[in-house]
Design a protein around this motif. Structure first.
Motif, PDB file in Angstrom:
ATOM      1  N   ARG A 140     -25.245 -34.929  13.637  1.00  0.00           N
ATOM      2  CA  ARG A 140     -24.216 -33.223  13.617  1.00  0.00           C
ATOM      3  C   ARG A 140     -24.007 -33.425  12.420  1.00  0.00           C
ATOM      4  O   ARG A 140     -23.647 -31.760  11.738  1.00  0.00           O
ATOM      5  CB  ARG A 140     -22.611 -33.921  14.534  1.00  0.00           C
ATOM      6  N   ALA A 141     -24.163 -34.577  11.257  1.00  0.00           N
ATOM      7  CA  ALA A 141     -23.455 -33.835   9.963  1.00  0.00           C
ATOM      8  C   ALA A 141     -24.913 -33.039   9.099  1.00  0.00           C
ATOM      9  O   ALA A 141     -24.800 -31.621   9.010  1.00  0.00           O
ATOM     10  CB  ALA A 141     -23.714 -35.142   9.283  1.00  0.00           C
ATOM     11  N   ARG A 142     -25.944 -34.161   9.767  1.00  0.00           N
ATOM     12  CA  ARG A 142     -27.395 -33.086   9.360  1.00  0.00           C
ATOM     13  C   ARG A 142     -27.512 -31.774   9.963  1.00  0.00           C
ATOM     14  O   ARG A 142     -27.617 -30.615   8.841  1.00  0.00           O
ATOM     15  CB  ARG A 142     -28.715 -33.410   9.850  1.00  0.00           C
ATOM     16  N   ARG A 143     -26.660 -30.630  10.859  1.00  0.00           N
ATOM     17  CA  ARG A 143     -26.703 -29.845  11.501  1.00  0.00           C
ATOM     18  C   ARG A 143     -26.004 -29.221  10.661  1.00  0.00           C
ATOM     19  O   ARG A 143     -26.183 -27.707  10.413  1.00  0.00           O
ATOM     20  CB  ARG A 143     -26.936 -29.698  12.508  1.00  0.00           C
ATOM     21  N   LYS A 144     -25.425 -29.320  10.233  1.00  0.00           N
ATOM     22  CA  LYS A 144     -23.965 -28.591   9.668  1.00  0.00           C
ATOM     23  C   LYS A 144     -24.406 -28.624   8.011  1.00  0.00           C
ATOM     24  O   LYS A 144     -23.503 -28.059   6.815  1.00  0.00           O
ATOM     25  CB  LYS A 144     -22.682 -29.370   9.813  1.00  0.00           C
ATOM     26  N   GLY A 145     -25.533 -29.340   7.455  1.00  0.00           N
ATOM     27  CA  GLY A 145     -25.315 -29.665   5.964  1.00  0.00           C
ATOM     28  C   GLY A 145     -24.912 -30.534   4.886  1.00  0.00           C
ATOM     29  O   GLY A 145     -24.580 -29.903   4.177  1.00  0.00           O
TER      30      GLY A 145
END
Length: 253
Positions: free
Chosen positions: A144-149
């Motif tokens: 989830r963090a990676r998707r939000k940058g």
């Protein structure tokens, strides 16, 4: 200790069941039929409900968690006057209350719980389950963090272990973990929150099956059943809430 009668008495359950013949409360009502050392394992599971309850209270929410060890009123009182904080949370409670529900503090709360529960779990099943839960939570958070940058390191429960280091350092789509956790690809493929939640539920159920496939009448079978019932009850409650919301929306038309 073997529990021949209790295991034989448990109705068969499946991941997609829509009705339950037995509920978590029914299992908990059998307390007097379980050895003290086995019931202590149930309490470690129920303590997870207290963690969720604390997280919600720190966020200003008073929704009651159905299954926990201490209860909403207990924790509200401890937040006002921390006189009887359980040993497991003594070292972090003041920090949590004073600083509030920052991602760092929420992760600290879960890290404290997972470490405590894994250390006190008697046998490989429950300690393995808590490790699985921590790794699953961390992998979901990293995806989830990676998707939000965002940097995964700010959203993990402990980063010293192999999985935590991989989630922080790896640039691979699967964080280099799909060999150990093949289900990570399913998490990455789940693009919306509902799909992610359903994927988590199925991965957890499958992990429980895998961890207990060779057990017969040990207490771990009852623990597994308890954990599965929690999954089912939470899913059915969520489905009911969504259904009621649809009804309310239709009534407003």
């Amino acid at each position: 200790m073997k529990y021949y009668f209790h295991v034989a008495y448990l109705p068969e359950i499946h991941l997609d069941d829509r009705k339950l013949r037995l509920r978590v409360s029914d299992l908990l009502a059998e307390r007097l039929h379980f050895a003290d050392e086995d019931w202590a394992q149930v309490e470690l599971v129920l303590l997870g409900g207290d963690v969720v309850q604390l997280e919600r209270l720190l966020s200003g929410k008073e929704a009651r968690i159905e299954y926990q060890l201490h209860g909403l009123d207990f924790w509200k009182e401890q937040m006002r006057s921390p006189k009887d904080v359980p040993e497991v949370f003594m070292g972090v409670f003041d920090t949590l209350v004073l600083e509030g529900p920052s991602p760092k503090n929420v992760n600290l709360l879960y890290e404290t719980y997972y470490d405590y529960a894994a250390e006190r779990a008697s046998g490989s099943f429950l300690s393995g389950y808590f490790k699985f839960q921590r790794d699953l939570r961390n992998i979901v958070a990293a995806v989830r963090a990676r998707r939000k940058g965002l940097s995964p390191s700010d959203h993990l429960v402990g980063v010293e272990e192999v999985v935590g280091n991989a989630l922080v350092r790896s640039t691979a789509e699967d964080f280099g973990l799909s060999a150990e956790y093949p289900w990570i690809e399913r998490l990455i493929a789940a693009q919306d929150p509902a799909a992610m939640d359903e994927t988590i539920r199925r991965i957890t159920w499958e992990a429980l099956d895998e961890m207990t496939e060779h057990l017969d009448f040990e207490f771990d079978v009852i623990l597994t059943y308890l954990l599965k019932l929690q999954l089912l009850e939470a899913h059915l409650a969520l489905s009911e809430d969504k259904g009621m919301e649809i009804v309310r929306q239709l009534e407003e038309l």
